[in-house]
Design a protein around this motif. Sequence first.
Motif, short mmCIF file in Angstrom:
data_model
loop_
_atom_site.label_atom_id
_atom_site.label_comp_id
_atom_site.label_asym_id
_atom_site.label_seq_id
_atom_site.Cartn_x
_atom_site.Cartn_y
_atom_site.Cartn_z
N ALA A 162 3.44 -17.36 28.25
CA ALA A 162 3.89 -18.75 28.12
C ALA A 162 2.88 -19.59 27.34
O ALA A 162 3.26 -20.38 26.47
CB ALA A 162 4.12 -19.35 29.50
N HIS A 163 1.61 -19.42 27.64
CA HIS A 163 0.58 -20.18 26.94
C HIS A 163 0.55 -19.82 25.45
O HIS A 163 0.29 -20.69 24.59
CB HIS A 163 -0.78 -19.93 27.57
N ALA A 164 0.78 -18.56 25.13
CA ALA A 164 0.80 -18.15 23.73
C ALA A 164 1.89 -18.86 22.95
O ALA A 164 1.78 -19.07 21.74
CB ALA A 164 0.98 -16.64 23.63
N ALA A 165 2.96 -19.27 23.67
CA ALA A 165 4.06 -19.98 23.03
C ALA A 165 3.92 -21.49 23.16
O ALA A 165 4.80 -22.23 22.71
CB ALA A 165 5.39 -19.54 23.64
N GLY A 166 2.83 -21.94 23.78
CA GLY A 166 2.59 -23.37 23.91
C GLY A 166 3.22 -24.01 25.12
O GLY A 166 3.30 -25.25 25.19
N ALA A 167 3.66 -23.23 26.09
CA ALA A 167 4.31 -23.77 27.28
C ALA A 167 3.32 -23.94 28.43
O ALA A 167 2.33 -23.19 28.54
CB ALA A 167 5.44 -22.84 27.72
N LEU A 168 3.57 -24.91 29.28
CA LEU A 168 2.85 -25.07 30.53
C LEU A 168 3.46 -24.17 31.59
O LEU A 168 4.65 -23.83 31.53
CB LEU A 168 2.92 -26.52 31.02
N VAL A 169 2.64 -23.79 32.57
CA VAL A 169 3.12 -22.93 33.66
C VAL A 169 2.81 -23.59 35.00
O VAL A 169 1.67 -23.97 35.27
CB VAL A 169 2.45 -21.54 33.61
N ALA A 170 3.86 -23.74 35.80
CA ALA A 170 3.71 -24.22 37.17
C ALA A 170 4.21 -23.14 38.11
O ALA A 170 5.17 -22.43 37.79
CB ALA A 170 4.48 -25.51 37.39
N VAL A 171 3.56 -22.99 39.25
CA VAL A 171 3.95 -21.97 40.23
C VAL A 171 4.23 -22.64 41.57
O VAL A 171 3.38 -23.36 42.09
CB VAL A 171 2.85 -20.90 40.40
N ASP A 172 5.41 -22.38 42.10
CA ASP A 172 5.74 -22.80 43.46
C ASP A 172 5.09 -21.81 44.41
O ASP A 172 5.49 -20.65 44.48
CB ASP A 172 7.26 -22.85 43.64
N ASN A 173 4.11 -22.28 45.16
CA ASN A 173 3.30 -21.42 46.02
C ASN A 173 3.67 -21.57 47.49
O ASN A 173 2.88 -21.24 48.37
CB ASN A 173 1.82 -21.76 45.83
N THR A 174 4.88 -22.07 47.77
CA THR A 174 5.27 -22.37 49.14
C THR A 174 5.24 -21.14 50.03
O THR A 174 4.67 -21.16 51.13
CB THR A 174 6.69 -22.97 49.17
N THR A 175 5.87 -20.06 49.59
CA THR A 175 6.00 -18.88 50.44
C THR A 175 4.67 -18.18 50.66
O THR A 175 4.35 -17.75 51.77
CB THR A 175 7.02 -17.89 49.83
N ALA A 176 3.86 -18.09 49.63
CA ALA A 176 2.59 -17.37 49.73
C ALA A 176 1.52 -18.19 50.44
O ALA A 176 0.70 -17.64 51.17
CB ALA A 176 2.10 -16.97 48.35
N THR A 177 1.47 -19.51 50.19
CA THR A 177 0.40 -20.42 50.60
C THR A 177 -0.87 -20.11 49.81
O THR A 177 -0.99 -19.00 49.24
CB THR A 177 0.07 -20.37 52.11
N PRO A 178 -1.83 -21.02 49.77
CA PRO A 178 -3.05 -20.75 49.01
C PRO A 178 -3.92 -19.65 49.59
O PRO A 178 -4.84 -19.19 48.91
CB PRO A 178 -3.78 -22.10 49.02
N LEU A 179 -3.64 -19.21 50.81
CA LEU A 179 -4.36 -18.05 51.33
C LEU A 179 -3.72 -16.75 50.87
O LEU A 179 -4.36 -15.70 50.87
CB LEU A 179 -4.42 -18.08 52.86
N GLY A 180 -2.46 -16.81 50.47
CA GLY A 180 -1.79 -15.62 49.97
C GLY A 180 -2.04 -15.39 48.50
O GLY A 180 -2.16 -14.24 48.05
N GLN A 181 -2.12 -16.46 47.73
CA GLN A 181 -2.46 -16.35 46.30
C GLN A 181 -2.90 -17.71 45.79
O GLN A 181 -2.51 -18.75 46.33
CB GLN A 181 -1.27 -15.83 45.49
N ARG A 182 -3.73 -17.69 44.75
CA ARG A 182 -4.19 -18.93 44.12
C ARG A 182 -3.76 -18.89 42.66
O ARG A 182 -4.45 -18.36 41.80
CB ARG A 182 -5.70 -19.08 44.25
N PRO A 183 -2.59 -19.46 42.37
CA PRO A 183 -2.04 -19.38 41.01
C PRO A 183 -2.95 -19.95 39.94
O PRO A 183 -2.93 -19.48 38.79
CB PRO A 183 -0.74 -20.17 41.12
N LEU A 184 -3.76 -20.96 40.27
CA LEU A 184 -4.64 -21.53 39.26
C LEU A 184 -5.68 -20.50 38.81
O LEU A 184 -6.11 -20.52 37.65
CB LEU A 184 -5.33 -22.79 39.80
N ASP A 185 -6.09 -19.62 39.70
CA ASP A 185 -7.02 -18.55 39.32
C ASP A 185 -6.35 -17.52 38.42
O ASP A 185 -7.04 -16.77 37.71
CB ASP A 185 -7.54 -17.82 40.57
#
Length: 383
Positions: free
Chosen positions: A168-191
């Motif tokens: 997505a970034h290679a095409a110039g798009a922003l990326v947002a991740v809905d982290n509701t199900t995982a929670t920040p202890l399950g995954q950290r999308p910003l990382d």
Amino acid sequence: MSRPVPPTGHWHDGTRCVHAGLPAPEPGQPFLPGPVFAAPYHLDPWQGPGATPNGYGRPDNPTRRLLEAAIGELEGGDCRVFASGQAAITGLLLAVLRPGDTVLLPADGYFPVRAFATATLAGIGVKVVFAPTAGPYPSFDGVRLVLLETPANPGLDVVDIAVLADAAHAAGALVAVDNTTATPLGQRPLDLGADLVVASGTKALTGHSDLLLGYVASRSAELLETVTGWRTTTGAVPGAFDAWLAHRSLATLDLRLARQSANAAALAELLAGRAGVTGLRWPGRPEDPAYPVASRQLRRMPGVLSFDLGDADRVARFVAASRLVTAATSFGGLHTSADRRAQWGDDTAPGFVRLSCGVEDSADLVADVAAALDAAGVSDPLS
């Protein structure tokens, strides 16, 4: 002022949850200050709001800022909380997108978000494109924002965030991740390369089924300023007491998720042995299509699974026969609940069930679910 956090990896999850966002210890003061209830605050007669961080309750509240510091520490970015998860995700979409932009959304994601996109975003000139979480994905050329939901709700498919973010970034798009199900202890999308994280804190993050909350987190000051401006203008803020309840609840997040995940593993094994249960999904099962990606990407598996009992009547008989499974929507709470998603308008089969594992003892929950399946006529164990 929140206390400084050690470098990532220095503290384990339980410690991070207990201490996230707390002010520095001060003799005679509580660990977590009580909620501040205020609309206006006293202003300096000469400098006005420039003299204090608190001027008016819509943009300014110290209880809310402590919660934002806590969630931000767990997600690894700066955070802004909203009155609900839906307020957070619709606020993000409306703040970032403009007429003529293209947004790519999960075809199997949260149904109200898809409905909002087709009704509202398309109505203001935003082109809406859908793709299933597991792919295939179209070209990202010309796309302004890619929204991923992983694990997806309610189907629980998983996508490789890092791979999609790079494309997505290679095409110039922003990326947002809905982290509701995982929670920040399950995954950290910003990382993993995401620009933004959005989530409903109503679910497992706070986990006590007693409040509505949403949030957006980012490491981009520009994006966060845009989101903050939208929230201030629209007033989509949580009340002080909800913010305080949410912060209090974060302390047990690690403990709650551990039991919920263990319960999901135990129930997945039980359900996999029933011929009358079809379409079982839980990304922690090696047999699950999402397992190869989930086992690499998720730090822990969610306490949510899904399956199909064939028809609405059988679902009702199953829930009515159970002593521990409650009929309720939402997920991630202390109590195990089952939600037949078709009754809310989701495009799922009539017998599709999203089951959210609570923190009951695993042996009790497995025994109860097995008995309820028997009573509902799903007593057909695989040979």
